[in-house]
Design an enzyme around this catalytic site. Structure first.
Site, short mmCIF file in Angstrom:
data_model
loop_
_atom_site.label_atom_id
_atom_site.label_comp_id
_atom_site.label_asym_id
_atom_site.label_seq_id
_atom_site.Cartn_x
_atom_site.Cartn_y
_atom_site.Cartn_z
N PRO A 2 0.84 -1.21 0.00
CA PRO A 2 0.00 0.00 0.00
C PRO A 2 0.87 1.26 0.00
CG PRO A 2 -0.63 -1.52 1.76
CD PRO A 2 0.66 -2.01 1.21
N GLU A 3 0.60 2.15 -0.94
CA GLU A 3 1.36 3.39 -1.04
C GLU A 3 0.51 4.53 -0.46
OE1 GLU A 3 4.39 3.80 -2.36
OE2 GLU A 3 4.78 2.04 -3.60
N HIS A 91 -6.27 -14.34 7.83
CA HIS A 91 -5.42 -13.15 8.00
C HIS A 91 -6.16 -11.92 8.51
CE1 HIS A 91 -2.51 -15.57 5.89
NE2 HIS A 91 -3.21 -15.54 4.78
N ARG A 110 1.05 -10.80 5.40
CA ARG A 110 2.49 -10.88 5.67
C ARG A 110 2.88 -10.32 7.04
NH1 ARG A 110 5.69 -9.19 0.36
NH2 ARG A 110 7.41 -9.90 1.67
N ARG A 151 24.96 15.49 -2.19
CA ARG A 151 24.60 14.08 -2.00
C ARG A 151 24.91 13.28 -3.25
NH1 ARG A 151 20.34 12.52 2.29
NH2 ARG A 151 19.96 14.50 3.33
#
Ligand SMILES: [Zn+2]
Length: 272
Positions: A2-3, A91, A110, A151
């Site tokens: 999920p974003e 789950h 998971r 960087r």
């Protein structure tokens, strides 16, 4: 995984069903998530109380009750849905039950997600170092440019670093870099300010568009392969290695950057 848009869509989806409703129980079937769920503590805090506000910080949901907060993260495979007692699935690890019969149900095959409690989200170890929200007022090209100087890290890792900006996952990083024509392996410190302006705009555009497309039903969160189904149609490089670029017909190349699969068009995207 999920974003940010799925988390925002989750927030908008569950909020009207649970806000200001009396909580009757907090039921945990499996407490072994990324961190052990402090079941007793959360029960003590929530039972007979209500959630007065739900907000999002990066990919964390903050469900506020009596000025403290339940922190929920969906991990790699978690989802929240509004449910009823009789359709329990494998789950389904946690239920928050409300006095009117509504159940907020957490499913996570998971088990990388989290349910934690905090009396001060600002100082909580998961939240205190987070960078600005990409859809907030403090995120723009100048912010990225200023933090990127000197960087050497690849720009893709740079924009996926939650201390720089929160909630830019692999899909959005890959697509935003394509849209702004920057190769993902470019050194962050060498990318010019103008490119960062464009990149920041593209990140915001992609996230907004995805939230807009995902904001319809809770069923849309997860497609068969854990990708948000509604967004898959419009991907230009992510997951398209070996296929032809829509803009120039060159084959899309794959590359591993910082353990993650990356895809880019070697013709459209410049190296810096
Ligand atoms: Zn191309």
């Amino acid at each position: 995984m999920p974003e940010l848009p799925e988390v925002e869509t989750t927030l908008r989806g569950i909020e009207p069903h649970i806000l200001n409703k009396k909580i009757s129980s907090f039921l945990v079937r499996q407490d072994s998530l990324r961190w052990v769920v402090p079941t007793k503590l959360i029960q003590n805090k929530l039972i007979n109380k209500t959630f007065s506000k739900i907000t999002r910080r990066g990919k964390y949901l903050l469900l506020e009750s009596s000025n403290e907060s339940l922190i929920v993260h969906l991990g790699m495979s978690g989802s929240l849905r509004i449910s009823s007692k009789d359709n329990l699935k494998k789950h389904d690890h946690i239920d928050i039950c409300f006095a009117d019969g509504t159940i907020l149900r957490y499913c996570d095959p998971r088990r990388f997600g989290c349910f934690l409690w905090t009396n001060d989200p600002e100082t909580h170890f998961l939240l205190k170092d987070l960078g600005p929200e990409p859809l907030g007022n403090h995120f723009n090209g100048d912010h990225l440019f200023d933090l990127s100087r000197k960087r050497k890290t690849p720009i893709k890792n740079f924009i996926m670093n939650s201390k720089i900006v929160v909630g830019v996952g692999n899909i959005y990083a890959s697509e935003a870099l394509f849209a702004s024509k920057i190769r993902p392996s470019s050194k962050a410190g060498r990318v010019p300010r103008k490119k960062y302006d464009l990149l920041a705009q593209e990140i915001v555009k992609l996230l907004r568009e995805s939230i807009k497309q995902g904001g319809t039903t809770l069923r849309d969160f997860v497609g068969g392969n854990n990708q948000p189904g509604y967004f898959k149609q419009s991907l230009k490089v992510y997951g398209r290695e070996g296929e032809n670029c829509y803009d120039c017909s060159f084959p899309i190349k794959g590359q591993r950057i910082g353990q993650r699969a990356s895809a880019y068009c070697p013709n459209c995207q410049s190296n810096f």
